[in-house]
Design an enzyme around this catalytic site. Structure first.
Site, PDB file in Angstrom:
ATOM      1  N   ARG B 123       0.727  31.434 -14.731  1.00  0.00           N
ATOM      2  CA  ARG B 123       1.618  30.837 -15.284  1.00  0.00           C
ATOM      3  C   ARG B 123       2.692  30.438 -14.281  1.00  0.00           C
ATOM      4  NH1 ARG B 123       1.467  34.280 -20.477  1.00  0.00           N
ATOM      5  NH2 ARG B 123       1.113  32.958 -22.050  1.00  0.00           N
ATOM      6  N   CYS B 159      12.663  25.615 -15.833  1.00  0.00           N
ATOM      7  CA  CYS B 159      11.214  26.072 -15.439  1.00  0.00           C
ATOM      8  C   CYS B 159      10.804  27.447 -16.126  1.00  0.00           C
ATOM      9  CB  CYS B 159      10.899  25.943 -14.125  1.00  0.00           C
ATOM     10  SG  CYS B 159      11.328  27.118 -13.221  1.00  0.00           S
ATOM     11  N   CYS B 174       6.120  60.947  -9.648  1.00  0.00           N
ATOM     12  CA  CYS B 174       6.054  62.291  -9.794  1.00  0.00           C
ATOM     13  C   CYS B 174       6.006  62.539 -11.252  1.00  0.00           C
ATOM     14  CB  CYS B 174       7.429  63.033  -9.441  1.00  0.00           C
ATOM     15  SG  CYS B 174       8.946  62.097  -9.799  1.00  0.00           S
ATOM     16  N   CYS B 436      18.054  28.942 -10.231  1.00  0.00           N
ATOM     17  CA  CYS B 436      16.703  29.434 -10.306  1.00  0.00           C
ATOM     18  C   CYS B 436      16.077  29.446  -8.882  1.00  0.00           C
ATOM     19  CB  CYS B 436      15.981  28.328 -11.268  1.00  0.00           C
ATOM     20  SG  CYS B 436      14.031  28.766 -11.160  1.00  0.00           S
TER      21      CYS B 436
END
Lengths: 309, 640
Positions: B123, B159, B174, B436
């Site tokens: 995607r 987007c 752990c 973005c």
């Protein structure tokens, strides 16, 4: 008491377990068994009918009867994906049968070519659920009433271009269960990690809560008196389509004949809701339902889609 | 009155027959979508899918039948569609969309791209390709009864990567190696064990007790000493699990005793760990077998849904090890098996090993059915959700082609109706995020890491590819000389892989320019040096929400599983009045609020991702260069 179809307490075969794996993981094995024990009638094998057929067959019902009395035309064939290209002139149900069966060989798929109007009452009694598409109002009301007496589930629906409706009647006293996550308090005896004191919701532990709900009959739904106070108050939450489709339900019209028009003039004040039903070239007005619609808020009917312009 | 072709205006109908569209994925959503496109009148369709058909697909991917199992999804989908619409012009690609053949030019051939994918990496990639080609993208996904559709258009909407998506949850080493507290920890351990014994050994998938566990030490200096010791001193470092197994001829009983007795006894010596926890109880092969063989419980459930006793799982362990051992032998020297949930002995092995470990740590054991769900990140799926979503995709497509972009929405399909009795809830699309790291004009990020401990290989694989979604990164250092750190050309910078960033003069405040030319994407990476990262954390992206700490998963996260899978979203509890144009409304309220302007926006953002990043290494898939594609054959969603 859960209102269920008798689930045959048989073992699910390896083949079924493999094929239905992803849906068993969603709705559980019991639900799959009930599906597997159900017989369903589907009336109408056009675009909507084909979708319903596909979904029921993939789900793994015991049997599906495809009923349609009309012949395939180029137009009706191009609306669905089950009819082969060389089947024009054949009966819809018969033409759809082979590919419907291929969707899932474990389902018994049959074709019936008689008109649904001509079927006697007891024809419907062999089914656990009945799906009616493209049916007249009178037929749907009749079938809904006679199925109620036998606790047979009824689903009606139709599509008109970009519009459509679906109505379901699961009876006056429908029992079901809702799955809710279980909250686990305190620590598991298993493992007292440092954070064990916090109550956790174990995503794998759920609990089933029993519920009951009552459905009204189709007849009751279509005969609501919109002039009552109660009805008026619910008007805000009802989409305009509802009234449009009441007209459509009363008299099946084709998509091209059905339009919603924008009514720009002042909407306030009492006014009959009018629908213009226009074919290509001719226009008729018809009042929706028999009652004038009440008014506290203006009612706006919008163009649903510019493509109708 | 306008001329109509069915319910469509003639102009729209004409543009449908001439336009070219790309469908990425031919699975659950893809099959429904192809059918819808063709019946609506789309004529030129290209479909791509790297996968082959599996029997578990047949409950919903209706273009496939049992006889097609094993064949290419894209190919069979095309053939099935042509049977009811021979005039459709369909091109099928049995390939990965991330193959560089599908470059920006390829994408520019289309007027519209529609995703029908099941994994984040693809995607992200398609998102970037569509931005680069400036083609509208319709994104969608489903999980169970839930689904979502949205429209992505460069410059006009967010987007796919504008909002950070929760990353797949991983568990600290752990927890997996020393102190599991939930079945999932044991299942992850068992999958690691499979790889250590039979597959590709991975330094991040250790199964032996972790001596450097900070919790085990009575004082911090001690822990540090042990950590250093096990890194550097060959004496303390154990021989590799695979070597050890080989030396015993993969003897199941020896393996059993080492894993479920000896190693457990070693853990018990780390007594601090068990002060507040229930101590593990070692198992003894001979003892278990004296209990007699496993009783078969016949019930009405699926065979796989039965939970066996410890002796049953011990038997299963022995049997699966023997089978896998011979599989390995057949493949010859240096062979490696790849774990696949649909490969019975591999699945048996994980079922057995994880359950034995659960038993050791006093947890209730799980059926094979449940283990498979968790180990394989299976997302339940049905036909109807996909059918609804595919229908919505086409409706959005028609709006786009009709130049009605303002009508486009994000639409959520919920499980229960909202207070307004709606199952389908449309929301206005949000404008792009100015910061973005993908679609901003000059994307940039700041990454905190240890320049002395981070290798170039890790920068490439874990940071640029895995975190930032690049497929073939090229990296240069902004040091005035433009030193090339990583080249996407094979072999060119291989010598750099095992060197540390500091070897190249990279330090606090350095800048790296990372490019993916295929995606037409340049990302400026600002480096902050830190020596104080948490254990098991190799890097942090500044500005990201911190990863959930080693604590058990928070209740609403549900199944946070190492290998992916976000659980199905909860239905929206937002009281926000979502856009509903067809309601009988007061005439005044024509306004359709954008989701971002509502103060209940946060609840919208919390909508869970149904990202099914399932663990898949099935040989039927084309191997991708990067990390395991983590794909199930599910259509999962997830947008938000």
């Amino acid at each position: 008491m859960i209102d269920t179809i008798e689930k045959e307490d048989t073992i699910i075969s390896e083949e079924e377990a493999a094929q239905y794996d992803r849906q068993i993981r969603l709705w559980g094995l019991d639900a799959q068994k009930r599906l597997r024990g159900s017989r369903v009638l589907l009336v109408g094998l056009r675009g909507l009918g084909a979708e319903v057929a596909k979904n029921l067959i993939l789900a793994g019902v015991k049997g599906l009867t495809l009923l349609d009395h009309e012949q395939v035309t180029e137009e009706s064939r191009r609306a669905q994906f089950l009819i082969p290209v060389d089947a024009d002139g054949q009966n819809h149900a018969q033409a759809s049968l082979e590919r419907a069966q291929f969707l899932n060989p474990m389902v018994e798929v049959k074709a019936d070519t008689e008109p649904v109007e001509s079927k006697p009452d007891d024809f419907f009694f062999q089914f656990d659920a009945v799906c009616l598409t493209r049916c007249s109002r009178d037929l749907m009301v009749r079938v809904d009433q006679l199925c109620a007496s036998r606790n047979i589930k009824v689903f009606c629906g139709d599509v008109y271009g970009y519009n459509g409706y679906m109505f379901s009647d699961l009876g006056q006293e429908y029992h079901y269960v809702e799955e809710k996550p279980k909250v686990v308090k305190g620590s598991n005896e298993a493992n007292d990690g440092p954070e064990a004191k916090k109550p956790k919701i174990d995503p794998n532990e759920t609990t089933m809560v029993k519920k009951t709900i009552s459905f009204c009959s189709l007849k009751e739904a279509l005969e609501v008196d919109w002039t009552t106070e109660k009805a008026k108050s619910s008007l805000k939450r009802i989409p305009a389509d509802y009234f449009l489709l009441q007209g459509a339900v009363s008299e099946r019209c084709s998509a091209q004949e059905l339009f919603l028009l924008r009514r720009p003039e002042g909407q306030r004040g009492g006014r009959l809701l009018q629908l213009q039903i226009s074919g290509l070239g001719r226009t008729q007005s018809r009042a929706c339902g028999a009652h004038p619609l009440p008014v506290a808020a203006g009612i706006k009917i919008c163009l649903l889609d510019d493509t109708f312009a | 009155m306008a001329e109509l072709v069915g319910p469509l205006r003639k102009q729209l109908a004409d543009s449908l027959s001439s336009c070219r569209v790309l469908v990425v994925g031919a699975g659950g959503i893809g099959c429904e979508l192809l059918k819808n496109l063709v019946l609506t009148g789309f004529k030129n369709i290209e479909v791509i899918d790297l996968d082959t058909i599996d029997v578990s697909n047949l409950n919903r991917q209706f273009l496939f039948q049992k006889k097609h199992v094993g064949k290419s999804k894209a190919q069979v989908a095309k053939e099935s569609v042509l049977r009811f619409c021979p005039s459709a012009n369909i091109t099928a690609y049995h390939d990965s969309i991330m193959n560089p053949d599908y470059n920006v030019e390829f994408f520019r051939n289309f007027q519209l791209v529609m995703n029908a994918l099941d994994n984040r990496a693809a995607r992200n990639h398609v998102n970037r390709m569509c931005l680069a080609a400036d083609i509208p993208l319709i994104e969608s996904g489903t999980a169970g009864y839930l689904g979502q559709v949205t429209v992505i258009k460069k410059g006009q909407t967010e987007c796919y990567e504008c909002q950070p998506k929760p990353t797949q949850k991983t568990f600290p080493g752990c927890t997996i190696r020393n102190t599991p507290s939930e079945p999932i920890h044991c299942i992850v351990w068992a999958k690691y064990l499979f790889n250590q014994l039979f597959g590709e050994e991975d330094a991040d998938q250790e199964v032996s007790p972790d001596t450097a566990d900070p919790e085990a030490a009575w004082n911090p200096a001690d822990a540090a000493a042990r950590a250093t010791a096990s890194d550097q001193d060959g004496d303390i470092k154990r021989v590799s699990t695979k070597e050890w197994a080989r030396s015993t001829g993969y003897d199941p009983i020896k393996l059993f005793n080492k894993l479920f007795k000896d190693d457990i006894m070693y853990l018990l010596t780390m007594d601090k760990l068990w002060k507040k926890r229930k101590a593990p109880l070692p198992l003894e092969w001979e003892e278990i077998n004296q209990l007699g063989s496993q009783e078969q419980v016949i019930g009405s459930g699926l065979k796989d849904q039965q939970v066996l006793g410890v002796q049953g799982y011990a038997q299963l362990f022995q049997h699966s090890v023997e089978t896998l051992r011979s599989q390995l032998k057949e493949k010859g020297d240096g062979a490696e098996l790849v774990w696949d949930k649909d490969d019975p002995p591999a699945m048996d092995f994980v079922t057995a090993a994880s359950n034995l470990r659960m038993n050791v740590f006093s947890m209730n054991m799980k059926s094979r059915f449940d283990v498979k769900s968790m180990a394989g990140n299976i997302i339940p799926a049905i036909a109807t959700t996909n059918a609804v979503i595919a229908g919505l995709i086409v409706l959005e497509a028609l709006k786009i082609l009709n130049s009605d972009f303002e009508q486009c929405r994000t639409i959520f399909l919920n499980k229960q109706p909202n207070p307004r009795k709606k199952l389908l809830v449309p929301c206005a699309l949000d404008p792009p995020n100015a910061s973005c790291y993908v679609c901003a004009s000059k994307p940039e990020v700041t990454v905190k890491l240890n320049v002395h401990k981070t290798m170039v290989q890790a920068l490439q694989d874990k940071i640029l590819k895995e975190k930032f979604g690049m497929v073939a990164p090229d990296v240069q250092i902004e040091d005035g000389k433009g030193t090339i750190l990583i080249s996407s050309e094979e072999g060119e910078t291989e010598a750099n892989n095992n060197k540390f960033l500091s070897d190249f003069g990279i330090r606090n405040g350095s800048h790296l320019q990372a490019d993916d030319f295929l995606q037409d994407y340049t990302l400026l990476v600002n480096v902050i040096h830190s020596e104080e990262l948490e254990k098991d954390v190799e890097f942090e992206v500044v500005g990201d929400a911190p990863d959930k700490a080693p604590a058990p998963s928070a209740p609403e996260e549900g199944k946070n599983i190492a290998n992916g899978n976000k659980d199905s979203a909860q239905p929206s509890t937002s009281s926000k009045a979502a856009v509903e144009d067809d309601d009988v409304l007061l005439v005044d309220s024509d306004e359709e609020p954008s989701s971002s302007t509502m103060d209940t926006e946060s609840s919208n953002r919390k909508r869970k991702h149904h990202d099914a990043e399932t663990d898949d290494a099935s040989s039927k898939r084309k191997r991708l260069d990067q990390q395991p594609a983590d794909d199930d054959d599910e259509d999962i969603i997830a947008l938000d």
